[in-house]
Scaffold this motif. Structure first.
Motif, PDB file in Angstrom:
ATOM      1  N   ILE A  70       0.972  -1.234   0.034  1.00 33.74           N
ATOM      2  CA  ILE A  70      -0.113   0.071  -0.031  1.00 33.74           C
ATOM      3  C   ILE A  70       0.909   1.176   0.006  1.00 33.74           C
ATOM      4  CG2 ILE A  70      -1.699   1.172   1.282  1.00 33.74           C
ATOM      5  CD1 ILE A  70      -2.730  -1.311   2.586  1.00 33.74           C
ATOM      6  N   VAL A  71       0.817   1.920  -1.157  1.00 32.43           N
ATOM      7  CA  VAL A  71       1.578   3.113  -1.147  1.00 32.43           C
ATOM      8  C   VAL A  71       0.883   4.443  -0.646  1.00 32.43           C
ATOM      9  CG1 VAL A  71       2.746   5.048  -2.773  1.00 32.43           C
ATOM     10  CG2 VAL A  71       2.710   2.367  -3.324  1.00 32.43           C
ATOM     11  N   CYS A  72       1.350   4.814   0.613  1.00 31.07           N
ATOM     12  CA  CYS A  72       0.676   6.065   1.214  1.00 31.07           C
ATOM     13  C   CYS A  72       1.924   7.115   1.239  1.00 31.07           C
ATOM     14  CB  CYS A  72       0.653   5.684   2.633  1.00 31.07           C
ATOM     15  SG  CYS A  72      -0.670   4.586   2.486  1.00 31.07           S
ATOM     16  N   ALA A  73       2.353   7.508   0.149  1.00 32.17           N
ATOM     17  CA  ALA A  73       3.433   8.639  -0.022  1.00 32.17           C
ATOM     18  C   ALA A  73       3.242  10.014   0.194  1.00 32.17           C
ATOM     19  CB  ALA A  73       4.409   8.308  -1.413  1.00 32.17           C
ATOM     20  N   GLY A  74       2.180  10.301   0.492  1.00 28.73           N
ATOM     21  CA  GLY A  74       1.539  11.674   0.833  1.00 28.73           C
ATOM     22  C   GLY A  74       1.719  12.456  -0.344  1.00 28.73           C
ATOM     23  N   ARG A  75       2.140  14.037   0.136  1.00 31.83           N
ATOM     24  CA  ARG A  75       2.163  15.145  -0.716  1.00 31.83           C
ATOM     25  C   ARG A  75       3.447  15.803  -0.719  1.00 31.83           C
ATOM     26  NH1 ARG A  75      -1.960  19.220   1.757  1.00 31.83           N
ATOM     27  NH2 ARG A  75      -3.417  17.619   1.889  1.00 31.83           N
ATOM     28  N   ARG A  76       3.699  16.680  -1.824  1.00 30.67           N
ATOM     29  CA  ARG A  76       4.824  17.466  -1.711  1.00 30.67           C
ATOM     30  C   ARG A  76       4.360  18.773  -2.415  1.00 30.67           C
ATOM     31  NH1 ARG A  76       6.525  17.899  -6.880  1.00 30.67           N
ATOM     32  NH2 ARG A  76       5.864  16.245  -8.273  1.00 30.67           N
ATOM     33  N   ASP A  77       5.256  19.921  -2.452  1.00 25.65           N
ATOM     34  CA  ASP A  77       5.119  21.120  -2.835  1.00 25.65           C
ATOM     35  C   ASP A  77       5.593  21.188  -4.478  1.00 25.65           C
ATOM     36  OD1 ASP A  77       4.484  22.378  -0.233  1.00 25.65           O
ATOM     37  OD2 ASP A  77       6.483  21.513  -0.014  1.00 25.65           O
ATOM     38  N   MET A  78       4.549  22.005  -5.148  1.00 27.66           N
ATOM     39  CA  MET A  78       4.947  22.377  -6.378  1.00 27.66           C
ATOM     40  C   MET A  78       5.988  23.576  -6.170  1.00 27.66           C
ATOM     41  SD  MET A  78       2.712  24.454  -9.290  1.00 27.66           S
ATOM     42  CE  MET A  78       3.553  25.612 -10.039  1.00 27.66           C
ATOM     43  N   GLY A  79       7.045  23.348  -6.967  1.00 23.81           N
ATOM     44  CA  GLY A  79       7.986  24.527  -6.953  1.00 23.81           C
ATOM     45  C   GLY A  79       7.399  25.743  -7.797  1.00 23.81           C
TER      46      GLY A  79
END
Lengths: 377, 554
Positions: free
Chosen positions: B140-149
């Protein structure tokens, strides 16, 4: 871009081979269209080591003559860099890499045997303890992505057309000739057809009743973050092929390939990445800290003997078939020239292409794939 | 017989096995792991945090912008901080989950249409000392979020960071080194983040929005200074941001300087889909879910039978950002799915069953949306949708990146500007100056299709650097959309490739099995390929072919 109703030459396949052929034809003012089912250079042409050192090929001399001229001829950068070093870690590898010496010398190109000290001097990233290596005073490497696009642009500069996202649906024939290519975007009348579609070549030739035996396989490469440039970027060995790019990245492949039932549309890479990384860390211990930032796979066709087919068919007589059998990129400047000759003159004027004839498979066993073991897992 | 140089018969060294691997220990991952452990499964849960300082300094995996405090160098203290940051971590340990912090997953692999040699689904894991393969029937991939540059002059200065990174440093590490910040963006996520950072002691000097009104209408009531219809001109400072210069969008001369030590880019939160895309899951552009996300059925299953996705990497929308229980419920739902039949073969792994399940479950998902409410993004109003990810990103890139005065690098690793991308210029290190007759630009690449970021990156190198495109890929896609006059959703997702984190060669190296070593060949190991043409036989007959291992192409 609209689809033309006709062209003198329709080339199927926008890889290095098809685009080089298109460029050779267009620069003579011949009306040429290159079709690709997707984007130019998307398959094996854009997924290879960039090597240009094929001493066993009848196109070797022309390959060597052309590469130093390509930036100038095309008008766009290919990143071609001359020469090549191969580093061996045991006597078997050294003996193997020495075979190039015999082939090259017969054709007038020099090769130097390197002892481990010379390897260390020429290859700053190399291991202290090697079995030596060879310096090939020929060959080199170029950037496949940039070169393929350069072919496309140079061909367009000379009036040729590239049609991307255009699939071939069939051919129209009259007697012993193909008169038109039916595509997903319309029918294009033609005087000549070149099939240069990599792993798809066999299927397309089959539409013309011609059997081009081949099997597709998947092979993998890795690339690292940039490192300071070595004096010669074309260094490989230890069972790997590849180069340090002009950006400084190490781009290398090698190791086992995976045979496929049919040309796949997906090109997954696998944990083989870790095995290639291990080989590369041994080849360049001083780069062992360098980080791998990508791995990728290519789908590559091979004929039963691994040699190209570059042949003008007897029937239909206005069709040239060209599959380079997994070694297409480096030879592509010469391949395009040869295809140009076959289309325009009916025969190659600068090299003996008899070993590339399709009829060498006339006695091939029906179950050759089983005999050679080219089967999926 | 089999071809000895082929992968057939070679084995992968798999160091350990588990029944379920969960990647990412945020709300979704923790809930998934705890639920699966309760159901009696053997569960390994990995999370890359705490991330080593050196990686953070390169904005890996988030846009940290150099604003982590020195405390981050103390790895054991950071591990303790991460454990203390979420009570569910303790609960996971108690539930018997094999939880490993500071352990990243760099790739997920399984047999499929073009791969058949793997022993089953496997994942590549790494910590600072080693990397290894783990086998797992399901992941199960629960890799979340990141920011757009977002590129503007000075965005490379320490202090320009992302909202996700800022919140992560504040909440999970307790190591955010920012006193006074300007926030870019007025989405619900950006505003909520600004509130939480203010609660954590960061002064919010202003919120900047390019649109004429805040994207979240509630923004006006939060007590922030709100500058709408404004663009960023540049960040200034020497060893870090000292002030941000902004102006009204339609009046570039009316510049205003805002003193701050930090600029927080909160323009768009992006689902972290790199593992899923690299694994070959079918992806779709879904603006109401925050951009490119995996195609999922109602049970969180991707189009690959061994792989599920939950939490932000499966889609981001405001209600989900506000209520972690939505992500947790996704995680638990994923954990409850029965383990797939163990499938070694490529046919099974190709997943005809999964494809059928997807067509069935789409109706199920629609039904569910009515009752669950905020559990899906469909409750967004049409207005929200029109302002969803695609348009917001295009607007910011148009106003800030394309109109930037100093031609900042959009791709900082490879030093590629917006103009380089739009004109498809070769990289500067080639020193290529051509007086060539035809000027080449994006249009000359397009042909019949939408611009393809992979094609552009090969020619310009945008996105090919050591940050693996995390800082620039949304900007590059937006530039291509704007350059071609198409919507963001028409630009294909630039491919992700394993390893999805930079991995040193010495760590990446995996053991070479004896049979692999014995037949390792540079190329296809096909002796006939290298017989010089003057010695080539007239006919090729398979039974008579020359056979020799360790042949070599060049």
């Amino acid at each position: 871009m609209s689809v033309p109703t006709s062209a003198s030459v329709v080339i199927v396949g926008g890889g290095a081979t098809g685009l080089s052929a298109g460029w050779w034809l267009a620069r003579e003012g011949i009306d040429v269209v290159v079709l690709d089912k997707g984007i130019v250079g998307w398959e094996a042409s854009g997924r290879n080591g960039g090597g240009c050192s094929h001493h066993f090929s009848p196109l070797f001399r022309e390959e060597q003559r052309l590469w130093p001229l390509m930036d100038e001829l095309l008008g766009y950068p290919t990143e071609f860099q001359p020469n090549r070093i191969r580093v061996a870690f045991d006597p078997a590898q050294l003996a193997l890499y020495g075979e190039a010496k015999r082939n090259a010398e017969r054709q007038g190109f020099a090769t130097d045997l390197l002892d481990p000290r010379q390897v260390r001097e020429l290859v700053p990233l190399a291991a202290e303890a090697t079995a030596g290596g060879y310096f090939y005073r020929f060959g080199g490497h170029a950037n496949p992505h940039r070169t393929v696009q350069a072919y496309a642009w140079a061909m367009q500069d000379s009036g040729g057309q590239v049609l991307q996202h255009t699939e071939v649906a069939g051919f129209e024939r009259s007697g012993n000739r193909v008169t038109a290519v039916r595509t997903s975007r319309g029918t294009i009348g033609c005087e000549h057809v070149v099939l240069a579609a990599g792993p798809q070549t066999s299927r397309l030739a089959g539409m013309l009743g011609v059997d081009v035996p081949m099997v597709a396989a998947r092979a993998e490469m890795i690339v690292t973050e940039p490192l300071p440039l070595m004096p010669i970027g074309g260094v490989d060995g230890n069972g790997l092929y590849g180069r340090q790019t002009l950006r400084g990245s190490l781009a290398y492949g090698g190791g086992p390939h995976e045979w496929l039932d049919e040309p796949a549309t997906q090109r997954p890479s696998t944990p083989l990445m870790g095995n290639i990384a291990g080989r590369l860390a041994r080849l360049f211990p001083k780069a062992a800290h360098a980080r791998v930032i990508r791995s990728w796979a290519g789908i590559i066709e091979n004929t039963p003997d691994g040699r190209p087919v570059i042949d003008r068919l007897a029937s239909p007589e206005n069709v040239v078939v060209a599959t380079l059998s997994s070694i297409g990129f480096g030879l592509s400047p010469a391949t395009g020239h040869a295809i140009r000759d076959l289309v325009v003159d009916g025969v190659c004027g600068f090299a003996d292409l008899s070993s590339f004839r399709l009829d060498r498979f006339a006695r091939l066993e029906k179950d050759w794939i089983d005999i050679q073991g080219w089967k999926p897992c | 017989m089999r071809d000895p140089a082929s992968i057939t018969g070679k084995t992968l060294t798999v160091a350990e096995h588990t029944e379920l691997l969960v990647i990412g220990a945020g709300p979704a991952g923790l809930a998934a792991a705890i639920e699966a452990a309760r159901l009696g499964l053997k569960v390994v849960l990995v999370d890359e945090h705490p991330v080593p300082f050196d990686a953070m300094a390169e904005d890996i995996p988030l846009l940290f912008g150099g604003r982590m405090s020195g405390a981050v160098r103390n790895r054991s203290a950071m591990t303790d901080a991460c454990i203390a940051s979420d009570s569910m971590i303790e609960a996971a340990f108690d539930a018997g989950v094999d939880l490993r912090l500071g352990t990243l997953c760099w790739g997920v692999f399984a047999n499929g249409p073009a791969v058949g040699w793997l022993p089953g689904p496997v994942a590549g894991l790494a910590d600072p000392d080693r990397s290894w393969m783990i086998g797992a029937a399901r992941m199960i991939v629960c890799a979340g979020r990141r920011d757009m540059g977002l590129a503007f002059p000075g965005w490379e200065l320490p202090g320009v960071m992302g909202m996700v990174a800022a919140e992560r440093l504040a909440a999970r590490y307790g190591a955010l080194d920012a006193r006074c910040a300007v926030v870019l963006g007025s989405t619900t996520d950006a505003l909520d983040g600004a509130l939480r950072l203010r609660d954590a002691g960061v002064r919010i000097a202003a919120i900047i929005e390019v649109a004429p009104a805040p994207l979240d209408p509630a923004a006006a009531n939060r007590g922030f200074e709100l500058l709408c219809g404004h663009v960023v001109r540049r960040a200034e400072g020497t060893d870090g941001v000292r002030q941000l210069v902004v102006s009204p969008r339609d009046a570039p001369d009316r510049e205003r300087e805002i003193a701050c030590d930090t600029v927080i880019v909160g323009v768009a939160a992006v689902p972290v889909v790199e593992l899923l895309d690299a694994a070959g899951c079918q992806m779709a552009f879904s603006p109401e879910r925050g951009g490119h996300v995996p195609v999922l059925d109602a049970d969180q299953r991707t189009t690959l039978p061994h792989l599920l996705a939950a939490g932000d990497c499966a889609g981001i929308w405001p209600a989900k950002s506000r209520d972690p229980n939505i992500a947790r419920e996704e995680g638990r739902r994923a954990a409850r799915q029965p383990l797939p039949q163990s499938g070694r073969g490529r046919r099974e792994a190709a997943g005809e069953g999964a494809a059928a399940a997807h067509s069935e479950s789409s109706t199920q998902q629609e039904q569910e949306q009515g009752s669950v409410g905020t559990a899906s993004p469909s409750t967004l109003s049409r207005l929200d949708l029109s302002r969803a990810a695609g348009e917001v990103i295009l607007d910011w890139v148009r106003a800030t990146v394309i109109d930037a005065a100093g031609e900042p690098y959009v791709c900082r690793c490879e030093e590629v500007t917006a103009r380089d991308i739009l004109e498809v210029r070769p990289p500067r290190y080639l020193g290529w100056t051509s007086d060539h007759r035809n000027r080449r630009d994006l249009a000359s690449l397009l042909g019949a299709g939408a611009p393809n970021p992979d094609q552009v990156k090969r020619l310009t190198r945008a996105g090919m650097g050591v940050c693996q495109g995390r800082r620039c890929r949304e900007q590059v896609a937006a530039l291509l959309a704007l350059g071609a006059g198409v919507g963001l959703g028409e630009v294909p997702l630039a491919t992700h490739r394993a390893p999805v984190r930079p991995l040193p060669l010495r760590l990446a190296a995996q053991p070479e099995s004896p049979e692999m070593a014995a037949h390792w060949d540079t190329w296809f190991g096909m002796a006939s390929q290298y017989v010089p043409f003057w010695d080539a036989p007239r006919h090729h007959v398979a039974a008579d072919r020359p056979v020799r291992s360790n042949t070599d192409p060049e």
